[in-house]
Design a protein around this motif. Structure first.
Motif, PDB file in Angstrom:
ATOM      1  N   ALA A 281     -57.066  31.219  82.703  1.00  0.00           N
ATOM      2  CA  ALA A 281     -57.097  32.347  81.765  1.00  0.00           C
ATOM      3  C   ALA A 281     -57.138  33.691  82.491  1.00  0.00           C
ATOM      4  N   HIS A 282     -57.640  33.710  83.730  1.00  0.00           N
ATOM      5  CA  HIS A 282     -57.687  34.962  84.483  1.00  0.00           C
ATOM      6  C   HIS A 282     -56.295  35.486  84.830  1.00  0.00           C
ATOM      7  N   SER A 283     -55.373  34.604  85.147  1.00  0.00           N
ATOM      8  CA  SER A 283     -54.033  35.027  85.578  1.00  0.00           C
ATOM      9  C   SER A 283     -52.959  34.741  84.544  1.00  0.00           C
ATOM     10  N   ASN A 284     -53.354  34.294  83.377  1.00  0.00           N
ATOM     11  CA  ASN A 284     -52.373  33.935  82.351  1.00  0.00           C
ATOM     12  C   ASN A 284     -51.509  35.116  81.922  1.00  0.00           C
ATOM     13  N   GLY A 285     -52.035  36.334  82.032  1.00  0.00           N
ATOM     14  CA  GLY A 285     -51.274  37.503  81.599  1.00  0.00           C
ATOM     15  C   GLY A 285     -50.204  37.952  82.564  1.00  0.00           C
ATOM     16  N   MET A 286     -50.167  37.407  83.784  1.00  0.00           N
ATOM     17  CA  MET A 286     -49.182  37.839  84.764  1.00  0.00           C
ATOM     18  C   MET A 286     -47.842  37.188  84.440  1.00  0.00           C
ATOM     19  N   ALA A 287     -46.946  37.969  83.857  1.00  0.00           N
ATOM     20  CA  ALA A 287     -45.726  37.404  83.283  1.00  0.00           C
ATOM     21  C   ALA A 287     -44.473  38.006  83.889  1.00  0.00           C
ATOM     22  N   GLY A 288     -43.590  37.144  84.368  1.00  0.00           N
ATOM     23  CA  GLY A 288     -42.276  37.598  84.797  1.00  0.00           C
ATOM     24  C   GLY A 288     -41.446  37.953  83.582  1.00  0.00           C
ATOM     25  N   SER A 289     -40.741  39.078  83.651  1.00  0.00           N
ATOM     26  CA  SER A 289     -40.014  39.548  82.474  1.00  0.00           C
ATOM     27  C   SER A 289     -38.882  40.469  82.887  1.00  0.00           C
ATOM     28  N   ASN A 290     -37.881  40.582  82.012  1.00  0.00           N
ATOM     29  CA  ASN A 290     -36.857  41.613  82.218  1.00  0.00           C
ATOM     30  C   ASN A 290     -37.005  42.703  81.165  1.00  0.00           C
ATOM     31  N   ALA A 291     -38.277  42.997  80.844  1.00  0.00           N
ATOM     32  CA  ALA A 291     -38.565  43.977  79.803  1.00  0.00           C
ATOM     33  C   ALA A 291     -38.232  45.391  80.248  1.00  0.00           C
ATOM     34  N   LEU A 292     -37.898  46.216  79.287  1.00  0.00           N
ATOM     35  CA  LEU A 292     -37.884  47.654  79.526  1.00  0.00           C
ATOM     36  C   LEU A 292     -39.310  48.105  79.793  1.00  0.00           C
ATOM     37  N   ALA A 293     -39.498  48.960  80.772  1.00  0.00           N
ATOM     38  CA  ALA A 293     -40.852  49.433  81.076  1.00  0.00           C
ATOM     39  C   ALA A 293     -41.443  50.207  79.906  1.00  0.00           C
ATOM     40  N   ASN A 294     -40.576  50.892  79.135  1.00  0.00           N
ATOM     41  CA  ASN A 294     -41.062  51.646  77.974  1.00  0.00           C
ATOM     42  C   ASN A 294     -40.707  50.937  76.674  1.00  0.00           C
ATOM     43  N   ALA A 295     -40.838  49.606  76.702  1.00  0.00           N
ATOM     44  CA  ALA A 295     -40.470  48.802  75.534  1.00  0.00           C
ATOM     45  C   ALA A 295     -41.250  49.201  74.289  1.00  0.00           C
ATOM     46  N   ALA A 296     -42.532  49.534  74.463  1.00  0.00           N
ATOM     47  CA  ALA A 296     -43.343  49.891  73.293  1.00  0.00           C
ATOM     48  C   ALA A 296     -42.778  51.123  72.600  1.00  0.00           C
ATOM     49  N   ASP A 297     -42.379  52.125  73.375  1.00  0.00           N
ATOM     50  CA  ASP A 297     -41.794  53.336  72.795  1.00  0.00           C
ATOM     51  C   ASP A 297     -40.489  53.025  72.079  1.00  0.00           C
ATOM     52  N   VAL A 298     -39.675  52.168  72.701  1.00  0.00           N
ATOM     53  CA  VAL A 298     -38.392  51.807  72.091  1.00  0.00           C
ATOM     54  C   VAL A 298     -38.624  51.056  70.792  1.00  0.00           C
ATOM     55  N   ASN A 299     -39.573  50.123  70.804  1.00  0.00           N
ATOM     56  CA  ASN A 299     -39.885  49.381  69.583  1.00  0.00           C
ATOM     57  C   ASN A 299     -40.361  50.310  68.470  1.00  0.00           C
ATOM     58  N   ARG A 300     -41.228  51.235  68.861  1.00  0.00           N
ATOM     59  CA  ARG A 300     -41.759  52.162  67.866  1.00  0.00           C
ATOM     60  C   ARG A 300     -40.633  53.015  67.268  1.00  0.00           C
ATOM     61  N   PHE A 301     -39.731  53.452  68.119  1.00  0.00           N
ATOM     62  CA  PHE A 301     -38.606  54.266  67.649  1.00  0.00           C
ATOM     63  C   PHE A 301     -37.726  53.464  66.691  1.00  0.00           C
ATOM     64  N   MET A 302     -37.473  52.199  67.061  1.00  0.00           N
ATOM     65  CA  MET A 302     -36.636  51.363  66.190  1.00  0.00           C
ATOM     66  C   MET A 302     -37.315  51.114  64.853  1.00  0.00           C
ATOM     67  N   ALA A 303     -38.633  50.935  64.892  1.00  0.00           N
ATOM     68  CA  ALA A 303     -39.370  50.718  63.646  1.00  0.00           C
ATOM     69  C   ALA A 303     -39.259  51.939  62.741  1.00  0.00           C
ATOM     70  N   GLN A 304     -39.317  53.114  63.347  1.00  0.00           N
ATOM     71  CA  GLN A 304     -39.217  54.354  62.571  1.00  0.00           C
ATOM     72  C   GLN A 304     -37.827  54.535  61.956  1.00  0.00           C
ATOM     73  N   GLN A 305     -36.827  53.921  62.581  1.00  0.00           N
ATOM     74  CA  GLN A 305     -35.464  54.036  62.059  1.00  0.00           C
ATOM     75  C   GLN A 305     -35.218  53.140  60.858  1.00  0.00           C
ATOM     76  N   GLY A 306     -36.135  52.200  60.587  1.00  0.00           N
ATOM     77  CA  GLY A 306     -36.000  51.312  59.431  1.00  0.00           C
ATOM     78  C   GLY A 306     -34.789  50.411  59.520  1.00  0.00           C
ATOM     79  N   LEU A 307     -34.549  49.801  60.663  1.00  0.00           N
ATOM     80  CA  LEU A 307     -33.371  48.952  60.859  1.00  0.00           C
ATOM     81  C   LEU A 307     -33.467  47.687  60.018  1.00  0.00           C
ATOM     82  N   ALA A 308     -32.331  47.255  59.495  1.00  0.00           N
ATOM     83  CA  ALA A 308     -32.268  46.010  58.734  1.00  0.00           C
ATOM     84  C   ALA A 308     -32.433  44.827  59.688  1.00  0.00           C
TER      85      ALA A 308
END
Length: 805
Positions: A281-308
């Protein structure tokens, strides 16, 4: 390229996920579930009495500062310092070495065993080169040591070798086997950038003589991008398998086999399945990913756009295509809750229950070590490397003892249980204390071992039965590893055998330069800009799909000509490449143009936020073209300049060699060219070749590990090995007139005895006996050229050459 700051992806994405599609495109098996919250983590308080953290390089700090400045949702955590203060007393090498000898002698006397005799200088010089730099000494190195009258020449040679480039090469091979380092680090041999960065990090750590405990903390807390922190390869190596990673972590750093407890209570040890999950459980959060570093901002922006819903799916697919070439290049520390498996069968918890990070009581009384609002891995890394950890120091002290003595005081080194008893408890306790007193300085620790009379005694040549204890009347007789054999042959063929490969360095630099450019151009863009780019890629992909579908229908209907059929098949095969090209044109180039404009206006500001070398590269490209070029044009220019620098260096070396070696005829030049091409491409230290070497390579035939398991190499002999030595291109180039050994033999002229001595000194670090010369002399006298080659081949296949005496 390396960073001591650690990236922690923050903000609650779960709420955003319910309103818009998540752009965090994790790799297979790594997608954050709906129950995985990502919350802000605070920088840990620093213990004022603890050992200071390694001073970060300005370049690394600048890179991280830039990301923090860009993205408020990302904070950075330093690799934490040690929990306890450094030892400040002085450790006297000879005094510590003498104590080892005393403890060994006491045990030998108790067991009624006579210690072996001290080794001769001939045996010592060969042994110390093989054990410290991983190769045999050259003729010049052997003769210089043997002819020296200095009473302290052994001590001085130990110091010289520990401070050499050869030490880095050899130590890398050792730790690469332990850590399972590979070039193609991700599943299917993918992730070459991450593999190259991991290799570079490990070599740099050894070159800097980074304390072992610091290295381990950096590995456990490694995250961010490959070009910033190569240690992230530690997690990328077990991509999508955090539970398996925990098993390797405890095996390597704690000498404990917990893997059975992943599925059920351990049948032969104390570990329960609950213990396993609490540790993991100590290291479970260490995750390999190809995420955008600012994914949270992008998600928030998309949510605000009201995409279908359908548009969200389309956008997700577009982002996946954009990020595809950056996969295997990022590790993020996520706040993920580990759950017990659905088939958990024990009464202490229900199946699927959430597990809190905890040090199991069966291991120690530490219990809960994490702090509120802080990433669990930080406290875990400090606990793991603590001087008070009952296993950490013991394991590395024992592992390095086995490296030079051939067997551990505890053996096997990674199957330690509560019932394990060292073959010499007092010696093991002293070695553990010594490792702490040198503050985990591996060179300082090895220096003590190598200066002991125990190490400098004749090798023990009998077999040690499985399970039997060994009391060290001398080091065990060992066969060279595959890497030691290969690197010794390299030393026979080329000058400066310990020099790191410029070609390998260039390959790594080019891989990471390209990744860095692509990643930074995405980071330069706002969420609105990224979403707009993704929309264009989605539209382009839709057009491609419709075109291919139309051609597929026509193909099935048989209405296409033969040329049209070929075109349709080609279109299907090249679809992804077309999307890549369009992504470069629309998304990556947009970020590059924005960065280039910022650099033109405020180069110092951008350099402070990013990296001075990165800014200088873009500025040089703009200057070259006289305008802001496309990203592809600028990157091609920069990479080409890097290749030219290497090519110019290589040409200068070859021109010098041809002049010094008298390569002045057309035939000689052609033969030299063939030798130089083979040497520069193939005859480099094992550490600089592909890791591990491909199947069929000399290294694999001689037992190099496949790096699938910890220390998975073997030292067994085979017929294929002798045939490889006899028939391969390797031996042909070894007897080339341009090889180091051949040039040494040529200096002996017609003196057959001197030629035989040269071969012996170059391979066995001693002169041939009169009996050996009497046997070998006729081979040279009958056919001088072939005879010398026959003697060399014969020596290379003897036990005297292949074993470390």
């Amino acid at each position: 390229m390396k960073s001591v700051r650690k990236q922690y992806l923050t903000t609650g994405l779960r709420a955003v996920t319910t309103a818009a599609a998540v752009v965090v495109m994790s790799l297979p098996g790594r997608a954050p579930g709906a129950d995985e919250e990502m919350t802000p983590k605070a920088v840990p308080a620093v213990n004022p009495t603890a050992a200071p953290a390694a001073k970060p390089k300005v370049k690394a700090v600048a890179k991280n500062a830039k990301r923090a400045d860009r993205n408020a949702q990302v904070t950075f955590l330093e690799t934490p310092p040690a929990r306890e203060p450094l030892y400040t007393g002085k450790v006297e090498v000879q005094q510590a070495a003498a104590k080892i000898d005393e403890l060994v002698a006491t045990k030998l006397a108790a067991e009624k065993i006579q210690p072996n005799a001290p080794v001769s200088d001939e045996v010592f010089v060969r042994r110390i080169y093989l054990d410290v730099v991983g190769r045999i000494p050259t003729k010049a190195e052997a003769v210089a040591f043997l002819e020296s009258k200095d009473a302290t020449k052994r001590q001085k040679l130990i110091d010289q070798l520990l401070n050499s480039d050869g030490y880095v090469q050899h130590a890398f091979n050792f730790w690469a086997d332990v850590l399972r380092v590979k070039n193609g680090i991700a599943p299917g041999g993918q992730g070459r950038e991450a593999g190259a960065a991991y290799i570079q990090w490990l070599k740099e750590s050894l070159r800097d003589n980074k304390p072992y405990d610091r290295m381990v903390r950096e590995l456990l807390t490694a995250d961010g991008a490959t070009y910033e922190d190569g240690a992230m390869g530690f997690y990328m190596r077990d991509l999508g398998m955090p539970l398996d990673n925990m098993a390797v972590t405890t095996q390597v750093f704690l000498g404990t086999q917990m893997v059975c407890a992943q599925c059920h209570n351990h049948p032969f040890d104390k570990w329960s399945q609950m213990d396993y999950y609490q540790m993991a459980a100590h290291s479970n959060g260490m995750a390999g990913s190809n995420a955008l570093a600012n994914a949270a901002d992008v998600n928030r922006f998309m949510a605000q756009q009201g995409l279908a819903v359908e548009e969200r799916r389309t956008m997700n697919k577009a982002f996946s295509e954009i990020l595809f070439r950056l996969r295997f290049n990022h590790v993020y520390a996520l706040d993920r809750t580990l759950k017990l498996p659905g088939d958990y069968q024990y009464k202490d918890a229900r199946p699927g229950a959430n597990i809190e990070p905890m040090i199991p009581v069966s291991f120690s009384k530490d219990g809960k070590i994490t702090k509120e609002g802080e990433a669990p891995i930080l406290a875990y890394s400090q606990w793991m490397t603590s001087r008070e950890n009952p296993r950490f120091t013991l394991v590395v002290a024992n592992r390095l003892w086995k490296k030079v003595m051939g067997m551990g005081v505890i053996d096997p080194v990674d199957e330690i249980t509560d019932s394990t008893v060292p073959s010499n408890p007092a010696l093991m306790e002293f070695l553990e204390t010594t490792m702490k007193q040198v503050n985990f300085d591996m060179k300082a620790y090895l220096r003590i071992l190598l200066n002991s009379q125990t190490y400098q005694r004749e090798a023990y040549t009998a077999d040690v039965e499985l399970g039997a204890q060994y009391h060290f009347p001398g080091p065990l007789l060992r066969r060279m590893t595959a890497e030691q054999i290969w690197d010794s042959i390299v030393a026979l063929a080329k000058d400066n055998p310990d020099e790191a490969s410029h070609a390998t360095y260039m390959d790594t630099k080019q891989l990471l330069t390209k990744v860095e450019w692509m990643d930074r151009t995405l980071l330069a863009q706002t969420p609105a800009e990224l979403v707009e780019g993704a929309r264009k890629i989605a539209a382009y992909g839709k057009d491609l799909n419709e075109d291919i579908q139309a051609k597929t229908v026509a193909l099935k209907a048989g209405t296409l000509s033969e040329a049209e059929v070929r075109e349709a098949k080609k279109a299907a095969k090249t679809q992804r490449q077309k999307i890549y090209a369009k992504s470069d044109e629309i998304v990556f180039n947009a970020g590059f143009q924005k960065l280039a404009e910022q650099i033109a206006k405020e180069p110092d500001v951008v350099a402070k936020r990013t990296d001075p070398e990165f800014v200088a590269q873009i500025a040089a490209a703009v200057k070259h073209f006289g305008k802001i070029p496309t990203m592809d044009e600028a990157l091609d220019f920069v990479l080409d300049q890097q290749r030219k620098d290497y090519s110019n260096w290589q040409t200068a070396v070859r021109d010098r060699e041809m002049l010094e070696w008298g390569v002045d005829t057309k035939e000689k030049k052609e033969n030299y060219r063939k030798f130089a091409e083979y040497r520069d491409r193939n005859l480099v230290r094992a550490a600089d070749l592909r890791n591990p070497a491909p199947n069929g390579h000399f290294l694999r035939l001689y037992g190099q590990s496949d790096r699938e398991l910890v220390e998975n190499g073997n030292r067994d002999a085979s017929v294929m090995q002798a045939l490889t030595m006899m028939n391969g291109a390797l031996f042909r180039n070894l007897i080339s007139p341009f090889a180091t050994l051949a040039r040494e033999v040529r200096k002996d002229g017609k003196d057959v005895n001197a030629a035989i001595d040269t071969i012996y000194l170059s391979t066995l670090s001693r002169r041939a006996t009169e009996e050996e010369k009497a046997v070998l002399r006729p081979m040279v006298e009958q056919n001088p050229q072939e005879g010398r080659g026959d003697i060399l081949w014969t020596v290379l296949n003897t036990r005297q050459f292949l074993f470390i005496q």
